[in-house]
Design a protein around this motif. Sequence first.
Motif, PDB file in Angstrom:
ATOM      1  N   GLU A   1       0.834  -1.204   0.000  1.00 56.10           N
ATOM      2  CA  GLU A   1       0.000   0.000   0.000  1.00 56.10           C
ATOM      3  C   GLU A   1       0.869   1.255   0.000  1.00 56.10           C
ATOM      4  OE1 GLU A   1      -2.955   2.673  -0.131  1.00 56.10           O
ATOM      5  OE2 GLU A   1      -3.240   0.503  -0.370  1.00 56.10           O
ATOM      6  N   LEU A   2       1.942   1.245   0.802  1.00 59.31           N
ATOM      7  CA  LEU A   2       2.849   2.387   0.838  1.00 59.31           C
ATOM      8  C   LEU A   2       3.527   2.566  -0.522  1.00 59.31           C
ATOM      9  CD1 LEU A   2       4.050   4.629   2.546  1.00 59.31           C
ATOM     10  CD2 LEU A   2       5.810   3.044   3.328  1.00 59.31           C
ATOM     11  N   GLY A   3       3.922   1.433  -1.135  1.00 54.54           N
ATOM     12  CA  GLY A   3       4.507   1.510  -2.474  1.00 54.54           C
ATOM     13  C   GLY A   3       3.525   2.094  -3.479  1.00 54.54           C
ATOM     14  N   HIS A   4       2.267   1.735  -3.339  1.00 51.07           N
ATOM     15  CA  HIS A   4       1.226   2.295  -4.221  1.00 51.07           C
ATOM     16  C   HIS A   4       1.072   3.796  -3.974  1.00 51.07           C
ATOM     17  CE1 HIS A   4      -2.558   3.160  -6.101  1.00 51.07           C
ATOM     18  NE2 HIS A   4      -3.218   3.233  -4.960  1.00 51.07           N
ATOM     19  N   GLN A   5       1.056   4.213  -2.704  1.00 51.61           N
ATOM     20  CA  GLN A   5       0.923   5.639  -2.380  1.00 51.61           C
ATOM     21  C   GLN A   5       2.097   6.449  -2.921  1.00 51.61           C
ATOM     22  OE1 GLN A   5       0.454   5.844   1.875  1.00 51.61           O
ATOM     23  NE2 GLN A   5      -1.540   4.810   1.851  1.00 51.61           N
ATOM     24  N   ARG A   6       3.282   5.826  -2.940  1.00 51.72           N
ATOM     25  CA  ARG A   6       4.465   6.527  -3.452  1.00 51.72           C
ATOM     26  C   ARG A   6       4.529   6.515  -4.979  1.00 51.72           C
ATOM     27  NH1 ARG A   6       7.955   6.537   1.136  1.00 51.72           N
ATOM     28  NH2 ARG A   6       6.585   7.478   2.684  1.00 51.72           N
ATOM     29  N   GLY A   7       3.553   5.885  -5.617  1.00 48.60           N
ATOM     30  CA  GLY A   7       3.511   5.898  -7.074  1.00 48.60           C
ATOM     31  C   GLY A   7       4.286   4.789  -7.746  1.00 48.60           C
ATOM     32  N   HIS A   8       4.748   3.793  -6.979  1.00 48.99           N
ATOM     33  CA  HIS A   8       5.518   2.694  -7.576  1.00 48.99           C
ATOM     34  C   HIS A   8       4.616   1.609  -8.158  1.00 48.99           C
ATOM     35  CE1 HIS A   8       8.983   4.608  -5.913  1.00 48.99           C
ATOM     36  NE2 HIS A   8       8.647   4.364  -4.663  1.00 48.99           N
ATOM     37  N   PHE A   9       3.432   1.417  -7.584  1.00 50.82           N
ATOM     38  CA  PHE A   9       2.511   0.371  -8.037  1.00 50.82           C
ATOM     39  C   PHE A   9       1.204   1.004  -8.496  1.00 50.82           C
ATOM     40  CE2 PHE A   9       4.577  -1.986  -4.269  1.00 50.82           C
ATOM     41  CZ  PHE A   9       5.662  -2.386  -5.042  1.00 50.82           C
ATOM     42  N   ALA A  10       0.581   0.381  -9.506  1.00 48.14           N
ATOM     43  CA  ALA A  10      -0.724   0.864  -9.972  1.00 48.14           C
ATOM     44  C   ALA A  10      -1.784   0.664  -8.892  1.00 48.14           C
ATOM     45  CB  ALA A  10      -1.121   0.144 -11.252  1.00 48.14           C
ATOM     46  N   SER A  11      -1.662  -0.398  -8.132  1.00 45.93           N
ATOM     47  CA  SER A  11      -2.550  -0.651  -6.999  1.00 45.93           C
ATOM     48  C   SER A  11      -1.872  -1.649  -6.078  1.00 45.93           C
ATOM     49  CB  SER A  11      -3.902  -1.205  -7.476  1.00 45.93           C
ATOM     50  OG  SER A  11      -3.756  -2.549  -7.921  1.00 45.93           O
ATOM     51  N   VAL A  12      -2.515  -1.964  -4.967  1.00 43.71           N
ATOM     52  CA  VAL A  12      -1.957  -2.949  -4.044  1.00 43.71           C
ATOM     53  C   VAL A  12      -1.830  -4.306  -4.726  1.00 43.71           C
ATOM     54  CG1 VAL A  12      -2.391  -4.213  -1.899  1.00 43.71           C
ATOM     55  CG2 VAL A  12      -2.792  -1.763  -1.988  1.00 43.71           C
ATOM     56  N   TRP A  13      -2.765  -4.619  -5.625  1.00 45.96           N
ATOM     57  CA  TRP A  13      -2.778  -5.932  -6.278  1.00 45.96           C
ATOM     58  C   TRP A  13      -2.005  -5.946  -7.586  1.00 45.96           C
ATOM     59  CZ3 TRP A  13      -4.236  -9.705  -3.243  1.00 45.96           C
ATOM     60  CH2 TRP A  13      -5.132  -9.435  -2.202  1.00 45.96           C
ATOM     61  N   GLN A  14      -1.970  -4.819  -8.285  1.00 41.27           N
ATOM     62  CA  GLN A  14      -1.245  -4.748  -9.563  1.00 41.27           C
ATOM     63  C   GLN A  14       0.105  -4.086  -9.318  1.00 41.27           C
ATOM     64  OE1 GLN A  14      -2.964  -2.267 -12.653  1.00 41.27           O
ATOM     65  NE2 GLN A  14      -2.175  -3.581 -14.283  1.00 41.27           N
ATOM     66  N   ARG A  15       1.150  -4.906  -9.219  1.00 38.37           N
ATOM     67  CA  ARG A  15       2.440  -4.406  -8.747  1.00 38.37           C
ATOM     68  C   ARG A  15       3.558  -4.563  -9.783  1.00 38.37           C
ATOM     69  NH1 ARG A  15       0.554  -7.534  -4.443  1.00 38.37           N
ATOM     70  NH2 ARG A  15       2.197  -9.102  -4.749  1.00 38.37           N
ATOM     71  N   SER A  16       3.215  -4.621 -11.052  1.00 38.51           N
ATOM     72  CA  SER A  16       4.257  -4.640 -12.081  1.00 38.51           C
ATOM     73  C   SER A  16       4.985  -3.297 -12.064  1.00 38.51           C
ATOM     74  CB  SER A  16       3.633  -4.884 -13.455  1.00 38.51           C
ATOM     75  OG  SER A  16       2.580  -3.959 -13.696  1.00 38.51           O
ATOM     76  N   LEU A  17       6.251  -3.327 -12.485  1.00 39.59           N
ATOM     77  CA  LEU A  17       7.084  -2.131 -12.378  1.00 39.59           C
ATOM     78  C   LEU A  17       7.390  -1.479 -13.722  1.00 39.59           C
ATOM     79  CD1 LEU A  17       9.626  -3.347  -9.667  1.00 39.59           C
ATOM     80  CD2 LEU A  17       7.700  -1.800  -9.348  1.00 39.59           C
ATOM     81  N   TYR A  18       7.114  -2.151 -14.814  1.00 38.91           N
ATOM     82  CA  TYR A  18       7.445  -1.621 -16.140  1.00 38.91           C
ATOM     83  C   TYR A  18       6.135  -1.445 -16.912  1.00 38.91           C
ATOM     84  CZ  TYR A  18      11.938  -3.037 -14.474  1.00 38.91           C
ATOM     85  OH  TYR A  18      13.049  -3.180 -13.695  1.00 38.91           O
ATOM     86  N   ASN A  19       5.559  -0.271 -16.777  1.00 37.36           N
ATOM     87  CA  ASN A  19       4.165  -0.067 -17.157  1.00 37.36           C
ATOM     88  C   ASN A  19       3.984   1.064 -18.156  1.00 37.36           C
ATOM     89  OD1 ASN A  19       3.418  -2.040 -15.218  1.00 37.36           O
ATOM     90  ND2 ASN A  19       3.415  -0.483 -13.612  1.00 37.36           N
ATOM     91  N   VAL A  20       2.893   0.976 -18.890  1.00 41.98           N
ATOM     92  CA  VAL A  20       2.404   2.092 -19.697  1.00 41.98           C
ATOM     93  C   VAL A  20       1.145   2.603 -19.007  1.00 41.98           C
ATOM     94  CG1 VAL A  20       1.333   2.747 -21.880  1.00 41.98           C
ATOM     95  CG2 VAL A  20       3.371   1.312 -21.885  1.00 41.98           C
ATOM     96  N   LYS A  21       1.132   3.881 -18.725  1.00 42.86           N
ATOM     97  CA  LYS A  21       0.042   4.473 -17.956  1.00 42.86           C
ATOM     98  C   LYS A  21      -1.247   4.502 -18.774  1.00 42.86           C
ATOM     99  CE  LYS A  21      -0.989   8.536 -15.128  1.00 42.86           C
ATOM    100  NZ  LYS A  21      -0.517   9.868 -14.715  1.00 42.86           N
ATOM    101  N   GLY A  22      -2.372   4.261 -18.088  1.00 41.90           N
ATOM    102  CA  GLY A  22      -3.678   4.444 -18.693  1.00 41.90           C
ATOM    103  C   GLY A  22      -4.276   3.219 -19.349  1.00 41.90           C
ATOM    104  N   LEU A  23      -3.557   2.084 -19.351  1.00 40.57           N
ATOM    105  CA  LEU A  23      -4.114   0.878 -19.956  1.00 40.57           C
ATOM    106  C   LEU A  23      -5.196   0.285 -19.052  1.00 40.57           C
ATOM    107  CD1 LEU A  23      -0.877  -0.927 -21.255  1.00 40.57           C
ATOM    108  CD2 LEU A  23      -2.414   0.590 -22.503  1.00 40.57           C
ATOM    109  N   LYS A  24      -6.198  -0.286 -19.664  1.00 41.93           N
ATOM    110  CA  LYS A  24      -7.282  -0.913 -18.906  1.00 41.93           C
ATOM    111  C   LYS A  24      -6.697  -1.983 -17.992  1.00 41.93           C
ATOM    112  CE  LYS A  24     -11.692  -3.341 -19.542  1.00 41.93           C
ATOM    113  NZ  LYS A  24     -12.674  -3.845 -20.532  1.00 41.93           N
ATOM    114  N   ALA A  25      -7.124  -1.973 -16.746  1.00 42.67           N
ATOM    115  CA  ALA A  25      -6.558  -2.898 -15.757  1.00 42.67           C
ATOM    116  C   ALA A  25      -7.677  -3.688 -15.083  1.00 42.67           C
ATOM    117  CB  ALA A  25      -5.754  -2.122 -14.712  1.00 42.67           C
ATOM    118  N   GLN A  26      -7.689  -4.999 -15.295  1.00 46.05           N
ATOM    119  CA  GLN A  26      -8.613  -5.897 -14.608  1.00 46.05           C
ATOM    120  C   GLN A  26      -7.971  -7.278 -14.578  1.00 46.05           C
ATOM    121  OE1 GLN A  26     -11.889  -5.310 -17.384  1.00 46.05           O
ATOM    122  NE2 GLN A  26     -11.610  -7.374 -18.221  1.00 46.05           N
ATOM    123  N   PRO A  27      -8.194  -8.041 -13.510  1.00 48.94           N
ATOM    124  CA  PRO A  27      -7.508  -9.337 -13.386  1.00 48.94           C
ATOM    125  C   PRO A  27      -7.890 -10.334 -14.480  1.00 48.94           C
ATOM    126  CG  PRO A  27      -8.399  -8.614 -11.268  1.00 48.94           C
ATOM    127  CD  PRO A  27      -8.966  -7.706 -12.294  1.00 48.94           C
TER     128      PRO A  27
END
Length: 691
Positions: free
Chosen positions: A480-506
């Motif tokens: 959660e802290l990593g997500h707040q610092r902007g490192h993760f898209a969410s608590v569950w989606q924690r990939s580090l090499y991302n393109v912003k704005g892509l649809k995200a669902q499991p």
Amino acid sequence: ETKHGGSKNGKKEGLSGSSFFTWFMVIALLGVWTSVAVVWFELVDYEEVLAKAKDFRYNLSEVLQGKLGIYDADGDGDFDVEDAKVLLGKYKYRWNHLYNSVGMFMFGFFFVLKAIKEPLKKLREKQESKKEEIKEEKKKTRKGKDATDRKDKKAVDTNKLKKDSDKSKRDRGKEKGLDKNVKSKETTKKSSSEKDGTVQVGKDKETKKITRKKRNKESSCSANEEQTSRISVPAQPTSPESEETVQPAEKTYVESAKKKKKPKLLNKFDKNIKAELDAAEKLRKKGKVEEALRAFEALVNQYPQSPRARYGKAQSEDDLAEKMRSNEMLQQAINTYDEVVSLPNVPSDLIKLSLKREADRQQFLGRMRGSLITLQKLVQLFPSDTSFKNDLGVGYLLIGDNSNAKKVYEEVLSLAPNDGFAKVHYGFILKAENKIAESIPYLQEGLESGDPGTDDGRFYFHLGDALQRMGDKEAYKWYELGHQRGHFASVWQRSLYNVKGLKAQPWWTARETGYTELVKSLEKNWKLIRDEGLAVMDKKRSLFLPEDENLREKGDWSQFTLWQQGRKNENACKSVPKTCALLERFPEATGCRRGQIKYSIMHPGTHVWPHTGPTNCRLRMHLGLVIPKEGCRIRCAQENRYAWEEGKVLIFDDSFEHEVWQDAESYRLIFIVDVWHPELTAQQRRTLPAI
């Protein structure tokens, strides 16, 4: 009837002169009494109104000159009084009567206001003065009591200040900790859109920035499917950024940072040509890179023994390389940085800056061993500087030499036990060695230190992963802290090499992906794919290789890869030619440079730890080939599924946390096909670096 304005023949006549005067007086009196009310309640400051009226008159005059030019009646080029006279003359008969009436009304209106305002104002002033006298008397009576209260309060405040100062000393380290990471984010910041670097300069907006950190990340992740122990870690930033306003408890730290000595870059000779050096440097700082380079080249030709002139030349070449996106120019800058150190009488600060930048640029070009040699030279020249040792440790990690990196960080921690940068990297290495419990305190204390270079998503990722493997629910607090610092898209989606704005669902359906033809082809030909896979399994020398990314808690899990990073494995495809031929028609899969196509076999008793893939740029398809009736299940994010069926495709986004259990009585065989995320553009698919 005539009294009420009628006539004997029934026709109405206009108002008589006396009626008009009566209505005029009524309106005037209403205006006067309204004005009295306005003045009495001081709703308008008339002095201010009059002042603004004057300003308005002048301003309006200037503004309207241009707009009223079309009414220039006398041909003198502007609108003035003479023009007004001419224009008004045309309408004087129609408007004269009304104009005079309105003028009389306005004159009377403002005359009455002026006459009433002064006596009312004096009356109000008397009332206010009486109120002030009453307030003063009350203050005098309270004064004695307040004096005694202040004495008591002063004693309390003194004790409180003393306690607060003691507390601020104890907590200063904490104040510089996790909260401070947000302020120094510039030193370790990833791009919010695509957090990858590249040696080749592409057109894509995500590869515009040339940064050392991005190069470090990409060089280490290019061969891995998941974010595992072999992912490299970032090099230490040159200096922390601390420009933002801080709380009093942090002032000491910021002030000490500001008082840090400015590096001495000039030797005795360079001081004599300081004016010429400053002129050239001024051009470089203004962004006039070509002019700056010419100026420094002229200085180097004129003063070949000047280290500062040669360093300026290297910096200008470095800047020009970024501007031109030229690796050749960057190599030239690297060579010039190296020349600086070889000159006589080079100030030590200039040697540090030159070698550090040289190593950084070598890493960017992917020349890790050359960078390592440069860093070793730095450590030899300045053995007491732990920051260079920290950089050397990163250099070893970049070539996969965890053993030497570990020795370097052990040495740093022996010299500086509280070095947060060394702690997170040492904890990272311990986790890579599967020393999970030992790694946790180093990773945690390093992150809490807030030292430059520690606020990095990979350390949050690996600390959380280590805690999860120990069964500690604190893992999700760090996620959660990593997500707040902007490192993760969410608590569950924690990939580090991302393109912003892509649809995200499991979980996805074939229709949602748009790849329905691929899904249909896989499901139609699933037996062909299965039979070729089984034939490979039956060979004496199995082509299936064990999963080697440290993702298993227990069990047996192997894979046979056909495509990786968009590159076809020709030898592997010779064993399954029909399957490979089938896939050649689908570039969304074979051209996915951030994924793989492979067979995956998992034997009974296997548990795969919760983990995430490295990027949100792909989706993962699983085609069931040999599926036991019971005992196999997968969780993605918070949803469990007993999902595999023979001949059916399921699709999920593996950038979300997922976990697998194989508790059946026989093996499970599936076919994995990674595809580009459907929302990526053709340009992005061409230019995104491989993972």
